[in-house]
Design an enzyme around this catalytic site. Structure first.
Site, PDB file in Angstrom:
ATOM      1  N   LYS A  41       0.840  -1.196   0.000  1.00 19.72           N
ATOM      2  CA  LYS A  41       0.000   0.000   0.000  1.00 19.72           C
ATOM      3  C   LYS A  41       0.871   1.242   0.000  1.00 19.72           C
ATOM      4  O   LYS A  41       1.967   1.245   0.564  1.00 19.72           O
ATOM      5  CB  LYS A  41      -0.903   0.031   1.239  1.00 19.72           C
ATOM      6  CG  LYS A  41      -2.064  -0.916   1.188  1.00 19.72           C
ATOM      7  CD  LYS A  41      -2.979  -0.659   2.354  1.00 19.72           C
ATOM      8  CE  LYS A  41      -4.239  -1.498   2.262  1.00 19.72           C
ATOM      9  NZ  LYS A  41      -5.147  -1.215   3.372  1.00 19.72           N
ATOM     10  N   ARG A  90     -17.709  -2.134  11.046  1.00 16.96           N
ATOM     11  CA  ARG A  90     -18.684  -1.116  10.658  1.00 16.96           C
ATOM     12  C   ARG A  90     -19.956  -1.750  10.109  1.00 16.96           C
ATOM     13  O   ARG A  90     -21.036  -1.253  10.311  1.00 16.96           O
ATOM     14  CB  ARG A  90     -18.091  -0.192   9.598  1.00 16.96           C
ATOM     15  CG  ARG A  90     -16.958   0.660  10.101  1.00 16.96           C
ATOM     16  CD  ARG A  90     -16.337   1.415   8.980  1.00 16.96           C
ATOM     17  NE  ARG A  90     -15.717   0.456   8.066  1.00 16.96           N
ATOM     18  CZ  ARG A  90     -14.860   0.749   7.118  1.00 16.96           C
ATOM     19  NH1 ARG A  90     -14.529   1.979   6.902  1.00 16.96           N
ATOM     20  NH2 ARG A  90     -14.333  -0.170   6.367  1.00 16.96           N
ATOM     21  N   SER A 128     -11.178   5.969   6.493  1.00 18.44           N
ATOM     22  CA  SER A 128     -10.098   6.887   6.144  1.00 18.44           C
ATOM     23  C   SER A 128     -10.162   7.260   4.666  1.00 18.44           C
ATOM     24  O   SER A 128      -9.905   8.407   4.289  1.00 18.44           O
ATOM     25  CB  SER A 128      -8.742   6.250   6.456  1.00 18.44           C
ATOM     26  OG  SER A 128      -8.586   6.061   7.838  1.00 18.44           O
TER      27      SER A 128
END
Length: 162
Positions: A41, A90, A128
């Protein structure tokens, strides 16, 4: 003494992250907020910036430590003698991926358990990536990130006047 790890990229830290970290700190003796280094990443903020953001925004609790790690989470848990991995969820879609990761971590390190904490309803959509997207277009992210890092994030992404 029960030691837990709250792992993540925290790129950048959001109110959702802070909520999970704070709740974990009430459940466990020590909480290591572990900022991941993932070579696959390309984070928007350096490792040092992400650690700084966390240190500036996490409530002052003596049992929370911000650290970084590179490699397998199961190995990091072993190295730090951690008992628990804390993951925030979530939505149901998070569960499938996190459940697979929990099983893999358990296979790699039989001494570690994973605990899932559901997010508060007002953070269910928060990520994010979403914060960065809104910031790129000059949107107001003040309801998603702590005020201590609001300017840093806005300055990094918004190409207009800050």
């Amino acid at each position: 003494m029960v030691k837990a790890i709250c792992p993540g990229s925290f790129d950048p830290v959001t109110f959702g992250h802070i909520d999970i970290i704070t709740r974990a700190s009430k459940m466990f003796d020590v909480v290591l907020v572990a900022v991941m280094v993932n070579p696959e990443k390309k984070p928007s903020f350096t490792l040092e910036e992400r650690i700084d953001f966390l240190k500036r925004t996490i409530p002052d609790r003596s049992n929370i430590q911000v650290v970084s790690f590179n490699g397998l989470l199961a190995d990091f848990a072993k190295e730090t003698n951690s008992d628990i991995i804390v993951k925030g969820l979530r939505a149901v879609s998070d569960f499938e991926y996190e459940f697979q990761m929990a099983l893999a971590n358990r296979k790699l390190n039989t001494d570690v358990e994973t605990v899932f904490l559901p997010t508060k309803a007002d953070n269910m959509f928060l990520s994010s990536s979403m914060v960065k997207q809104i910031a790129k277009f000059g949107g107001d992210i003040s309801q998603f990130v702590p005020s201590e890092i609001l300017y840093d994030i806005t300055k990094r992404f918004y190409k207009g006047e800050v």
